[in-house]
Write an enzyme that holds these catalytic residues in place. Structure first.
Site, PDB file in Angstrom:
ATOM      1  N   HIS A  47      -3.907   5.225   5.567  1.00 14.28           N
ATOM      2  CA  HIS A  47      -3.748   6.519   4.900  1.00 14.28           C
ATOM      3  C   HIS A  47      -4.534   6.541   3.589  1.00 14.28           C
ATOM      4  O   HIS A  47      -5.242   7.509   3.296  1.00 14.28           O
ATOM      5  CB  HIS A  47      -2.260   6.795   4.661  1.00 14.28           C
ATOM      6  CG  HIS A  47      -1.962   8.140   4.106  1.00 14.28           C
ATOM      7  ND1 HIS A  47      -1.562   8.332   2.798  1.00 14.28           N
ATOM      8  CD2 HIS A  47      -2.004   9.373   4.678  1.00 14.28           C
ATOM      9  CE1 HIS A  47      -1.369   9.625   2.600  1.00 14.28           C
ATOM     10  NE2 HIS A  47      -1.627  10.279   3.722  1.00 14.28           N
ATOM     11  N   ASP A  48      -4.427   5.472   2.796  1.00 13.38           N
ATOM     12  CA  ASP A  48      -5.190   5.380   1.544  1.00 13.38           C
ATOM     13  C   ASP A  48      -6.688   5.428   1.822  1.00 13.38           C
ATOM     14  O   ASP A  48      -7.441   6.096   1.104  1.00 13.38           O
ATOM     15  CB  ASP A  48      -4.857   4.092   0.792  1.00 13.38           C
ATOM     16  CG  ASP A  48      -3.491   4.107   0.127  1.00 13.38           C
ATOM     17  OD1 ASP A  48      -2.782   5.130   0.225  1.00 13.38           O
ATOM     18  OD2 ASP A  48      -3.128   3.088  -0.482  1.00 13.38           O
ATOM     19  N   GLY A  84       2.961   4.075  -1.487  1.00 15.49           N
ATOM     20  CA  GLY A  84       3.172   4.528  -2.862  1.00 15.49           C
ATOM     21  C   GLY A  84       1.833   4.670  -3.561  1.00 15.49           C
ATOM     22  O   GLY A  84       0.792   4.770  -2.919  1.00 15.49           O
ATOM     23  N   GLY A 111      -1.516   3.788  -5.230  1.00 17.69           N
ATOM     24  CA  GLY A 111      -2.463   2.678  -5.252  1.00 17.69           C
ATOM     25  C   GLY A 111      -2.188   1.658  -4.169  1.00 17.69           C
ATOM     26  O   GLY A 111      -1.465   1.911  -3.214  1.00 17.69           O
ATOM     27  N   TYR A 128       0.778  -1.239   0.000  1.00 15.66           N
ATOM     28  CA  TYR A 128       0.000   0.000   0.000  1.00 15.66           C
ATOM     29  C   TYR A 128       0.809   1.288   0.000  1.00 15.66           C
ATOM     30  O   TYR A 128       0.251   2.351  -0.263  1.00 15.66           O
ATOM     31  CB  TYR A 128      -0.980   0.012   1.186  1.00 15.66           C
ATOM     32  CG  TYR A 128      -2.168  -0.856   0.897  1.00 15.66           C
ATOM     33  CD1 TYR A 128      -3.250  -0.362   0.190  1.00 15.66           C
ATOM     34  CD2 TYR A 128      -2.186  -2.190   1.268  1.00 15.66           C
ATOM     35  CE1 TYR A 128      -4.330  -1.164  -0.121  1.00 15.66           C
ATOM     36  CE2 TYR A 128      -3.258  -3.003   0.970  1.00 15.66           C
ATOM     37  CZ  TYR A 128      -4.330  -2.477   0.272  1.00 15.66           C
ATOM     38  OH  TYR A 128      -5.388  -3.280  -0.047  1.00 15.66           O
ATOM     39  N   ASP A 159      -2.574  12.763   6.816  1.00 11.26           N
ATOM     40  CA  ASP A 159      -1.112  12.732   6.707  1.00 11.26           C
ATOM     41  C   ASP A 159      -0.452  12.662   8.082  1.00 11.26           C
ATOM     42  O   ASP A 159       0.521  11.929   8.283  1.00 11.26           O
ATOM     43  CB  ASP A 159      -0.615  13.954   5.939  1.00 11.26           C
ATOM     44  CG  ASP A 159      -1.008  13.941   4.470  1.00 11.26           C
ATOM     45  OD1 ASP A 159      -1.519  12.911   3.981  1.00 11.26           O
ATOM     46  OD2 ASP A 159      -0.811  14.979   3.800  1.00 11.26           O
TER      47      ASP A 159
END
Length: 118
Positions: free
Chosen positions: A45-46, A27, A29, A25, A86
């Site tokens: 985070h995604d 980076g 996508g 996960y 973040d």
């Protein structure tokens, strides 16, 4: 924005470059199940970014301060939400540094199997 996120990670004592191609996960996508606690930081985070809908999470800047080892985010509601995504990830990386495994840097996405829901 991504530059500010990278700076947050660096200010928390980590190198942003350690996380660009880490696990399933970190980076651009992601797929499968996170492979360790560090990768889970990226997964969360995604998911956080995903909850923001069409808001431009990668290029919208916000204000934050590093104080007493913590991160304080901007008060603007939408920018604060982005900053919080973040902030939580940067702290998560610092708290889980002991799970970082250099063997997972450059991990092939073909090895990322299973599913995980946000």
């Amino acid at each position: 924005d991504l530059t500010q996120f990278g700076n947050m990670i660096n200010k928390m004592g980590q190198s942003v470059f350690d996380y660009i191609y880490y696990g399933c996960y970190c980076g651009w996508g992601g797929k499968g199940k996170p492979i360790d606690a560090t990768d889970r930081c990226c997964f969360v985070h995604d998911c956080c970014y995903g909850k923001m809908g069409t808001y431009d999470t990668k290029w919208t800047s916000y204000n934050y301060e590093i104080q007493n080892g913590g991160i304080d985010c901007d008060e603007d509601p939408q920018k604060k939400e982005l900053c919080e995504c973040d902030r939580v990830a940067a702290i998560c990386f610092a708290n889980n540094r002991n799970t970082y495994n250099s063997n997972y840097f450059g991990h092939s996405s073909s090895k990322c199997t299973g599913t995980e829901q946000c």
